[in-house]
Design a protein around this motif. Structure first.
Motif, PDB file in Angstrom:
ATOM      1  N   MET A 253      34.208   6.337 -74.011  1.00 39.84           N
ATOM      2  CA  MET A 253      34.955   7.529 -73.607  1.00 39.84           C
ATOM      3  C   MET A 253      35.818   8.052 -74.754  1.00 39.84           C
ATOM      4  SD  MET A 253      35.349   9.754 -71.324  1.00 39.84           S
ATOM      5  CE  MET A 253      34.625   9.014 -69.857  1.00 39.84           C
ATOM      6  N   LEU A 254      36.382   7.150 -75.543  1.00 36.63           N
ATOM      7  CA  LEU A 254      37.158   7.581 -76.702  1.00 36.63           C
ATOM      8  C   LEU A 254      36.271   8.364 -77.670  1.00 36.63           C
ATOM      9  CD1 LEU A 254      39.854   7.537 -78.179  1.00 36.63           C
ATOM     10  CD2 LEU A 254      39.177   5.364 -79.219  1.00 36.63           C
ATOM     11  N   ALA A 255      35.047   7.869 -77.872  1.00 39.08           N
ATOM     12  CA  ALA A 255      34.099   8.584 -78.732  1.00 39.08           C
ATOM     13  C   ALA A 255      33.734   9.934 -78.119  1.00 39.08           C
ATOM     14  CB  ALA A 255      32.840   7.737 -78.937  1.00 39.08           C
ATOM     15  N   CYS A 256      33.563   9.956 -76.805  1.00 34.58           N
ATOM     16  CA  CYS A 256      33.238  11.199 -76.101  1.00 34.58           C
ATOM     17  C   CYS A 256      34.364  12.222 -76.270  1.00 34.58           C
ATOM     18  CB  CYS A 256      32.999  10.904 -74.620  1.00 34.58           C
ATOM     19  SG  CYS A 256      32.907  12.379 -73.562  1.00 34.58           S
ATOM     20  N   VAL A 257      35.603  11.775 -76.121  1.00 29.63           N
ATOM     21  CA  VAL A 257      36.754  12.675 -76.252  1.00 29.63           C
ATOM     22  C   VAL A 257      36.815  13.268 -77.652  1.00 29.63           C
ATOM     23  CG1 VAL A 257      39.279  12.713 -76.363  1.00 29.63           C
ATOM     24  CG2 VAL A 257      38.136  11.623 -74.417  1.00 29.63           C
ATOM     25  N   ASN A 258      36.600  12.433 -78.658  1.00 26.53           N
ATOM     26  CA  ASN A 258      36.631  12.934 -80.041  1.00 26.53           C
ATOM     27  C   ASN A 258      35.534  13.968 -80.264  1.00 26.53           C
ATOM     28  OD1 ASN A 258      38.803  11.307 -80.720  1.00 26.53           O
ATOM     29  ND2 ASN A 258      37.507   9.610 -81.394  1.00 26.53           N
ATOM     30  N   TRP A 259      34.337  13.678 -79.725  1.00 29.90           N
ATOM     31  CA  TRP A 259      33.226  14.623 -79.856  1.00 29.90           C
ATOM     32  C   TRP A 259      33.534  15.925 -79.126  1.00 29.90           C
ATOM     33  CZ3 TRP A 259      30.268  15.842 -75.337  1.00 29.90           C
ATOM     34  CH2 TRP A 259      29.250  16.766 -75.557  1.00 29.90           C
ATOM     35  N   PHE A 260      34.040  15.811 -77.901  1.00 32.25           N
ATOM     36  CA  PHE A 260      34.314  17.011 -77.099  1.00 32.25           C
ATOM     37  C   PHE A 260      35.387  17.876 -77.745  1.00 32.25           C
ATOM     38  CE2 PHE A 260      36.926  19.070 -73.790  1.00 32.25           C
ATOM     39  CZ  PHE A 260      35.982  19.972 -73.317  1.00 32.25           C
ATOM     40  N   LYS A 261      36.463  17.258 -78.216  1.00 33.99           N
ATOM     41  CA  LYS A 261      37.537  18.029 -78.843  1.00 33.99           C
ATOM     42  C   LYS A 261      37.002  18.851 -80.013  1.00 33.99           C
ATOM     43  CE  LYS A 261      41.709  15.234 -78.018  1.00 33.99           C
ATOM     44  NZ  LYS A 261      42.685  14.355 -78.693  1.00 33.99           N
ATOM     45  N   GLU A 262      36.217  18.187 -80.851  1.00 34.23           N
ATOM     46  CA  GLU A 262      35.692  18.857 -82.043  1.00 34.23           C
ATOM     47  C   GLU A 262      34.688  19.944 -81.676  1.00 34.23           C
ATOM     48  OE1 GLU A 262      33.023  17.729 -86.023  1.00 34.23           O
ATOM     49  OE2 GLU A 262      34.021  16.136 -84.883  1.00 34.23           O
ATOM     50  N   THR A 263      33.746  19.608 -80.797  1.00 32.24           N
ATOM     51  CA  THR A 263      32.680  20.547 -80.463  1.00 32.24           C
ATOM     52  C   THR A 263      33.202  21.707 -79.625  1.00 32.24           C
ATOM     53  OG1 THR A 263      31.178  18.649 -80.418  1.00 32.24           O
ATOM     54  CG2 THR A 263      30.339  20.720 -79.546  1.00 32.24           C
ATOM     55  N   ALA A 264      34.047  21.412 -78.640  1.00 31.18           N
ATOM     56  CA  ALA A 264      34.594  22.475 -77.799  1.00 31.18           C
ATOM     57  C   ALA A 264      35.452  23.432 -78.621  1.00 31.18           C
ATOM     58  CB  ALA A 264      35.412  21.871 -76.658  1.00 31.18           C
ATOM     59  N   ALA A 265      36.203  22.882 -79.593  1.00 32.87           N
ATOM     60  CA  ALA A 265      37.030  23.739 -80.458  1.00 32.87           C
ATOM     61  C   ALA A 265      36.157  24.708 -81.246  1.00 32.87           C
ATOM     62  CB  ALA A 265      37.864  22.870 -81.397  1.00 32.87           C
ATOM     63  N   GLN A 266      35.007  24.220 -81.712  1.00 29.70           N
ATOM     64  CA  GLN A 266      34.088  25.099 -82.443  1.00 29.70           C
ATOM     65  C   GLN A 266      33.604  26.238 -81.553  1.00 29.70           C
ATOM     66  OE1 GLN A 266      31.007  22.455 -83.787  1.00 29.70           O
ATOM     67  NE2 GLN A 266      32.280  21.482 -85.344  1.00 29.70           N
TER      68      GLN A 266
END
Length: 538
Positions: free
Chosen positions: A348-361
């Motif tokens: 989930m920590l990896a998912c959060v990092n991915w989501f933050k970066e991708t959603a921001a884009q």
């Protein structure tokens, strides 16, 4: 869209398979073997023989065996894609499935067709059914049966190699009847399935290291110190070499940084492990079937795997890899879905990092305001509260919870049915998750319960204070507010909610775009994909 009834016998096969989830003999097997785990492999070998197969035959599958807590499926997907890119006919066995059970058994990257599944299912089931009276009426449980079926399919379809993902653990997992794989891999380790594997990283590492075989090279990624120490001991005990994969950036490349088809920084160790597994398999292939001798088995130190120069085919394989439901993004007009089946704290920590970066884009490209929505569910003994705490920094505008039920109507696909958990238990879990989110969020706002009109009433009216839907479709329809055409139409029952609940969707209606993170359970992600990608049900 094809339906199950398009292929005679397919729906019956899946329904019959589902009976193996909870039949009395299967439950008795679990109870009997939990205290004697070594009996699980003995029982598996017996079932294999009853199905007309032998353990020795499995040696012909040229197997790559992979376990781990996080990333083992992605590692397998990278490995299979690389070797398929070389022109080999690949078999790939994985779990769980997202939409259809056939996804677990793949030939050349594609789930086997309904015709093949039906044919091979009845071959194996028939043999087991015919012999059950002579074996106290026992039949293999769901996962065991599918493992036997996968071996049967791969042998019949004459694959050049089979990539086999462990179900749970390693030492006593039913895939571990494999005697002579060509290479073994262990992805990142963490705490999961504690009731079966143990509650410490050392106990879990011991289980995972159980797939090591004498003389068979094994590879792993960087692990917690305690876990690595256990893996080293297991390698010495099992008389095999254990090599640590280099960081992905250490591989020389003529075409710049290696590009991965799977998003997220956490995929980089998986890609490195896949490079080592495929490279070792190819070396073995070039040695015309000679067994690669183990190295330094008396030395308790770990070997450093070589950061070789990946071939152009390997580079292309990494870039072409697809693995649905893991760091997957789908854009449907003004609605963007971010799908990841993370179900442990580390994933989930990896998912959060991915989501933050991708959603921001995606938000930077949006022409107006964006509403962020979390769609969450967790099952089994998962620590939902810990996962939800990790999701708090994503600053969602809405948090929605629903069980892993695709639709609250009888047309739910047989592939998606789980008879091991009651609907009441699933809904209770959702309410617990919502309560946990609300407490962590320390919000004084009364979110309110969503009680679906003319449908399943979740809780008594007086407790109407949680945002919980009875099924995935109703949750998606409320979140998207009619903006996603695939969720509407004559085949989809329209969502009816109380006016007070409809009013809460104002922020969704006013937003230019809606971004939805679906996470917490691969089964939830699979149910969402069933609605979003009609081809996945064909």
């Amino acid at each position: 869209m094809d339906s199950d009834s398009d292929v005679p016998g397919y729906s019956d096969a899946v329904c019959t398979l589902n009976t193996l989830q909870t039949n009395a003999s299967a439950l008795e097997q679990v109870r009997r073997e939990r205290s004697h785990p070594q009996q699980q492999l003995q029982a598996m070998e017996g079932f294999l023989e009853r199905a007309g197969l032998t353990v020795k035959e499995l040696d012909h599958l040229n197997i790559i065996h992979v376990t781990g807590t996080k990333g083992k499926g992605s590692t397998c997907a990278f490995t299979e894609q690389i070797l398929r890119s070389y022109g080999f006919r690949t078999g790939f066995y994985s779990s769980p499935h997202l939409v259809q059970v056939r996804e677990r058994i793949r030939i050349n990257g594609q789930p086997i067709g309904k015709e093949l599944f039906t044919k091979y299912f009845w071959q194996v089931y028939g043999r087991l059914d015919e012999t059950k009276d002579a074996h106290e009426g026992t039949m293999p449980a769901y996962f065991r049966f599918l493992t036997i079926l996968a071996f049967h399919v791969f042998l019949q379809e004459k694959v050049d190699l089979a990539v086999i993902e462990v179900g749970i653990g390693g030492a006593y997992d039913c895939t571990n009847i494999i005697r002579r794989p060509w290479v073994c891999g262990i992805s990142s380790l963490g705490i999961d399935h504690t009731q079966i594997l143990g509650d410490t990283i050392e106990k879990i590492a011991w289980q995972k290291g159980g797939i090591f075989k004498p003389g068979v090279p094994a590879f792993t990624v960087r692990q917690p110190e305690e876990a690595m120490a256990v893996l080293k001991d297991r390698a010495v005990e099992r008389r095999c070499s254990l090599s640590l994969c280099p960081d992905l950036e250490n591989y020389p490349s003529d075409c710049g940084p290696l590009r991965l088809g799977l998003a997220g920084q956490h995929q980089r160790p998986n890609a490195s492990l896949a490079l080592q597994l495929s490279h070792t398999w190819l070396q073995r292939r070039c040695l015309a079937g000679q067994f690669i001798p183990s190295v330094n088995v008396e030395n308790s130190g770990t070997l450093e795997a070589t950061a070789f120069t990946p071939s152009p085919i390997m580079v292309r394989g990494l870039a072409d890899t697809e693995w649905p439901g893991r760091n997957q993004t789908l854009k449907h007009d003004s609605v963007t879905y971010f799908l990841d089946g993370a179900h442990t704290k580390r994933s989930m920590l990896a998912c959060v990092n991915w989501f933050k970066e991708t959603a921001a884009q995606h938000e930077r490209k949006a022409s107006g305001s964006v509403a962020r929505v979390l769609l969450f569910n967790a099952t089994g003994d998962r620590d939902a509260a810990a996962m939800l705490k990790l999701l708090q920094p994503c600053h969602f505008d809405f948090a929605v919870f629903c069980p892993n039920i695709t639709e609250a109507i009888p047309s739910c696909s047989a592939d998606q049915q789980n008879f091991n958990v009651s609907v009441e238990n699933m809904l209770t879990r959702c309410l617990d998750n919502e309560r946990s989110w609300r407490l962590q969020n320390k919000s004084e706002e009364n979110i309110g319960a969503l009680l679906i009109k003319d449908g399943l009433s979740l809780i008594p009216e007086k407790k109407a204070e949680t945002m919980v839907f009875p099924c995935i479709l109703s949750a998606l329809q409320w979140i998207t507010q009619g903006r996603d055409s695939v969720l509407a139409g004559p085949a989809k029952k329209d969502l009816l909610v109380k006016p007070s609940i409809a009013a809460k969707a104002a922020a969704l209606c006013e937003a230019t775009e809606i971004h939805i993170l679906v996470t917490g359970s691969l089964h939830l992600v699979g149910g969402v994909l069933k609605h979003l990608d009609p081809t996945s049900s064909m």
